[in-house]
Design an enzyme around this catalytic site. Sequence first.
Site, PDB file in Angstrom:
ATOM      1  N   THR A   1       1.048  -1.236  -0.059  1.00 31.68           N
ATOM      2  CA  THR A   1      -0.036   0.113  -0.003  1.00 31.68           C
ATOM      3  C   THR A   1       0.896   1.220   0.151  1.00 31.68           C
ATOM      4  OG1 THR A   1      -1.798   1.101   0.922  1.00 31.68           O
ATOM      5  CG2 THR A   1      -0.315   0.042   2.721  1.00 31.68           C
ATOM      6  N   GLU A   2       0.578   2.464  -0.834  1.00 37.40           N
ATOM      7  CA  GLU A   2       1.495   3.225  -0.906  1.00 37.40           C
ATOM      8  C   GLU A   2       1.811   3.960   0.218  1.00 37.40           C
ATOM      9  OE1 GLU A   2      -1.210   5.500  -3.652  1.00 37.40           O
ATOM     10  OE2 GLU A   2      -1.862   6.669  -2.316  1.00 37.40           O
ATOM     11  N   ASN A   3       0.980   4.007   1.086  1.00 34.39           N
ATOM     12  CA  ASN A   3       1.046   4.612   2.284  1.00 34.39           C
ATOM     13  C   ASN A   3       2.055   4.173   3.318  1.00 34.39           C
ATOM     14  OD1 ASN A   3      -1.322   2.882   2.456  1.00 34.39           O
ATOM     15  ND2 ASN A   3      -1.828   3.997   4.414  1.00 34.39           N
TER      16      ASN A   3
ATOM     17  N   SER B   1       8.377   4.348   0.217  1.00 35.66           N
ATOM     18  CA  SER B   1       7.352   3.592  -0.360  1.00 35.66           C
ATOM     19  C   SER B   1       7.132   3.909  -1.842  1.00 35.66           C
ATOM     20  CB  SER B   1       5.989   3.853   0.296  1.00 35.66           C
ATOM     21  OG  SER B   1       5.059   3.245  -0.276  1.00 35.66           O
TER      22      SER B   1
END
Lengths: 218, 218, 220, 220
Positions: free
Chosen positions: D46-48, D88
Amino acid sequence: MTLICESAAEAVAEVEDGSTVLIGGFGMAGMPVALIDALIDQGATDLTVVSNNAGNGDTGLAALLAQGRVRKMVCSFPRQADSYVFDGLYRAGRVELEVVPQGNLAERMRAAGAGIGAFFCPTGVGTPLAEGKETREIDGRTYVLEHPIRGDVALVGAHVADRMGNLVYRKTARNFGPVMATAATTTIVQVARVVETGELDPEAVVTPSIYVDRVVAV
Amino acid sequence: MTLICESAAEAVAEVEDGSTVLIGGFGMAGMPVALIDALIDQGATDLTVVSNNAGNGDTGLAALLAQGRVRKMVCSFPRQADSYVFDGLYRAGRVELEVVPQGNLAERMRAAGAGIGAFFCPTGVGTPLAEGKETREIDGRTYVLEHPIRGDVALVGAHVADRMGNLVYRKTARNFGPVMATAATTTIVQVARVVETGELDPEAVVTPSIYVDRVVAV
Amino acid sequence: MSLTRDEMAAMVARDIPAGSFVNLGIGQPTLVADFLPEGSGVVLHTENGMLNMGPAAVGDAVDQDLTNAGKIPVTELPGASYFHHADSFAMMRGGHLDVCVLGAFQVAGNGDLANWHTGAADAIPAVGGAMDLAIGAKRVFVMMTLFAKDGSPKLVPSCTYPLTGVGCVDRVYTDVATFQVGPEGAVLLETFGTTFDELAARLDVPLRRAEEAGGDPGSS
Amino acid sequence: MSLTRDEMAAMVARDIPAGSFVNLGIGQPTLVADFLPEGSGVVLHTENGMLNMGPAAVGDAVDQDLTNAGKIPVTELPGASYFHHADSFAMMRGGHLDVCVLGAFQVAGNGDLANWHTGAADAIPAVGGAMDLAIGAKRVFVMMTLFAKDGSPKLVPSCTYPLTGVGCVDRVYTDVATFQVGPEGAVLLETFGTTFDELAARLDVPLRRAEEAGGDPGSS
């Protein structure tokens, strides 16, 4: 040297009008709500705020926006289900908006912290967000030249600090905090608690003390 | 997916002649000696090796050099008290040398791993190591344009891996390992031990499994 | 009386503000650590990825995974942190260190630094982190003898050795004098067993007295 | 019969190789997670700032410090790791993800993607991580209905909405058909309740059959 503050008010006391303020958080995770509330009370205005989103509901960044204290938002994703405060101000022409792809937002702040003057980046090539920007083909791929984003102040939400200012975060609340801490002249951090120096595992420190100016436990 | 290997020989079995091999370590700290020894046995030759130093004493990288398997060294600091193997080869014209400032070495590999096409860097401006390179003044400061260094293979010495390939390091043996792991097509890691998935603290993982292809406990 | 190496290190230590983040390079400058006053709160950075490095390790404390930039075993103080090389050099190049102390072959009056290569044809070039430290720290101090073994001055009008960094040095601490260098040229701050006139006669670089230079360049 | 959203998600899941590192963006594509076979070894990013994200959190497992890119509370699987946003996105932009699944307003036959802005004058622009995902993953899959509510096709000769990325999409999974797109143009791979001729009639983009395109574009 890191100052451990007694209150959020003390932590943000020196933020000046016209500052560029980097505000951590991805939605509410990692959002330094106590510091933003203190900044609202403190009164600094005409701010440029750099943050992934443009506020949720009526608290935190949304409350700062509602007070008319933000001249410009630099963010990747202002539009959310509960971003009605920003939406209203934007449609009324009362706040400027610069939309930056999320990875560029992070990497441009990293560049500011790392002394990089500019970098050629693959994101956004051929899109409206690269219009007017220098491009270059390197090894057969096209890149856009992106420049650092520096902050006068960073407001960061971390999990635990030691008294020297070393920080650890919690789960995905880490997000922009470590990068913003490197990119601002003054980094102000709210944590759940402050522990004695030596209690954090040196292998697991995420933000070393050198990047931290003020800490307050809330 | 990460392959947990039975032996260092299995881990390095597919390294090809002419490869660019990134080798971790700063002096002997973090030097993946078992992998280098296995590479010596494996036979790949005509290598370009990227590493901070150019070997110490007669083991590890020095032994690989002594075997005449390295066409070119890219490093920041070949000259050490016990770098006699490299010194002899260099003076005999049997190995090429590209000296790169240590921070550029790290940042150029980071750029390779992060998809950055090139970056403007403050280090080396006005020195012989920037000769012939593009420079640009940005906000009153002069920068040199530096390009990524990519590896076909990275050989990394870490401390503990889980079975998915997540890594933690130990003290200053961390050094170039995490950066090299991101910059190579195939990353091969030697560790002191492999633990079950779930035993490493997710907050303290330094190299996530996505960067790790092969692991061997030595 | 000229200063010993330890006395030079003590002079440098005196001028490092309490609470500073400091990198001491390799070799002689690492002596400075021994002269930081107790409770100074100075935090030492080592380029190979550590903050709050402690003194050299002895006996059982020697750990091959814990060394300084000179590959000498060191120790860890409470509040230490480890990070990888790109993060370590981002810290340096991003201007986060307050002071860096380096050795030098030559320093020019304008602050140019030459400390990585003598230019000798048969020398194996090796730069390490010197160029990154030279341009990264907020203030760069050089610690060196003022004269080479052959008697030639190492504070010069213009470096003849290959440069490490342009206009990057702020202070030069030597065995016989301390200097400020930079865009305004070399200013003599203190002498040890010599005089302004003696130094002005032996150095080719134009030299001013602190009083002429105005302000208080000696303050930190 | 055309496919439901769940059936579309299952089609995407079918084409994700075991052991892949995958980002499912936000919204509909996150449904794909529910259709990955047990033991697939697929690791979700997940990008976060997380790898090995687990399913949505329910009840006591909800933790406001643990969300996905859509800010929905999620869980952590054994072997997870956390990292900051620059790391990320370095992971994404550096080409380390095997597959990324995104929604779209429009996809062009050449693989151009428009999924961040309708171009409407009063829309508040918001790009999030879409442009980074579009150019970063080794293969980009789009999951969308083939026709908008007004009946206009979303697979088009050329995007009329502002672009997210140029030539970045590899596969398009829709309710009535699956397509390959790219430099060679659009190729129909599968149909659901419709035919090549029906689709060729309704779409403006030139369409080829998989047999004409040669090779086996359906393989992973």
